[in-house]
Scaffold this active site. Structure first.
Site, PDB file in Angstrom:
ATOM      1  CG  ASP A   1      -1.931   1.098   1.191  1.00  0.00           C
ATOM      2  OD1 ASP A   1      -1.784   2.101   0.358  1.00  0.00           O
ATOM      3  OD2 ASP A   1      -2.920   0.732   1.904  1.00  0.00           O
TER       4      ASP A   1
ATOM      5  NE  ARG B   1      -4.668   3.176  -0.004  1.00  0.00           N
ATOM      6  CZ  ARG B   1      -5.643   2.551   0.372  1.00  0.00           C
ATOM      7  NH1 ARG B   1      -6.813   2.755  -0.356  1.00  0.00           N
ATOM      8  NH2 ARG B   1      -5.540   1.483   1.101  1.00  0.00           N
TER       9      ARG B   1
END
Length: 205
Positions: free
Chosen positions: A131, A133
Site C-alpha cells: 500500500d 497511498r
C-alpha cells in the site's frame, strides 16, 4: 527569502448534480506532481460539528467500470447514499489508483492474481509495497471545508491513524463493509489478514 510553495493547493469549486443529490465538487492539486484530487461535499454544517466523511482512493475499474473484483465502487455508492441520508458530509476522492501503483500496474497485478497470487503478493511481485497511498492532502481538504471533527466511513485503521496524526479528530469509525461478491471475497479476506482492514467476518462466509 520567500516562503516555499505549498505542497497542495485548492483550485476551484462548482455544483455537481448527481443521481444521489446535488453535491459541490472542490478541486485540489499537488504542486510538485500536478496530481489532481477532488472533494465532494453535501449540505452544510456548523463550526466544530462532527461531519461524516469517506476517504476514497480512485478505482477506475470499480468506480466507473462496475467491476466486482473489489468492493470500491460499492463502497463509494454506499458512502454517497449515507451522506445524503445524514443530510451533510464529504467524500475525499484521492487519485491513488491501485493503492498507489497506478492503473496500468494495477492491471498487471490483476493478471498476476489471475494466476493465483493475492492482491498483496501481486503488488510485491511487481516491486511495490502492498500500500503506497499518502493521505497528507486530506488535511488541506478538510481545512478548506472547515472540518475538524469527523465520523470516518472506513474499514482501514491506517486512514484513522493518518487523520489523527494530522490533528483531525476522528470521533467515530463507521464500518462500510458493503459490496461483498463471489468475485471479491478472497480479496477482502486478504485485506483483512494482511493489511489490517476490519471487516464483518459473517459477510465473508
Amino acid at each position: 527569502m520567500s516562503d516555499p510553495s505549498p505542497a497542495y493547493e485548492f483550485v476551484s469549486r462548482a455544483k455537481l448534480p448527481t443521481r444521489f443529490g446535488e453535491f459541490t465538487i472542490h478541486g485540489f492539486v499537488e504542486t510538485a506532481t500536478q496530481q489532481e484530487h477532488v472533494a465532494l461535499s453535501y449540505g452544510t454544517w456548523k463550526t466544530n460539528a462532527v461531519v461524516p466523511i469517506r476517504i476514497h482512493s480512485e478505482c477506475l475499474t470499480g468506480d466507473a467500470l462496475f467491476s466486482t473484483r473489489c468492493d470500491c465502487g460499492f463502497q463509494l455508492e454506499k458512502a454517497l447514499q449515507n451522506i445524503v441520508e445524514y443530510g451533510h458530509g464529504v467524500i475525499l476522492y484521492l487519485r491513488q489508483e491501485g493503492r498507489g501503483i497506478g492503473l496500468l500496474n494495477k492491471i498487471k497485478a490483476y493478471s498476476l492474481q489471475d494466476t493465483g497470487m493475492d492482491t498483496v503478493e501481486a503488488n510485491e511481485h511487481l516491486g511495490f509495497d502492498a500500500d503506497l497511498r499518502d493521505y497528507s492532502i486530506c488535511k488541506l481538504m478538510l481545512d478548506t471545508l472547515s472540518i475538524q471533527n469527523v465520523e470516518l466511513m472506513t474499514n482501514n485503521p491506517k486512514k484513522i491513524n493518518a487523520l489523527k496524526k494530522m490533528g483531525i479528530n476522528v470521533v467515530k469509525r463507521k464500518p462500510i463493509d458493503h459490496g461483498v461478491t463471489d468475485d471479491n471475497k478472497h480479496y477482502l479476506m486478504t485485506k483483512t489478514a494482511k493489511l489490517g482492514h476490519v471487516f464483518n467476518p459473517d459477510k465473508l462466509k
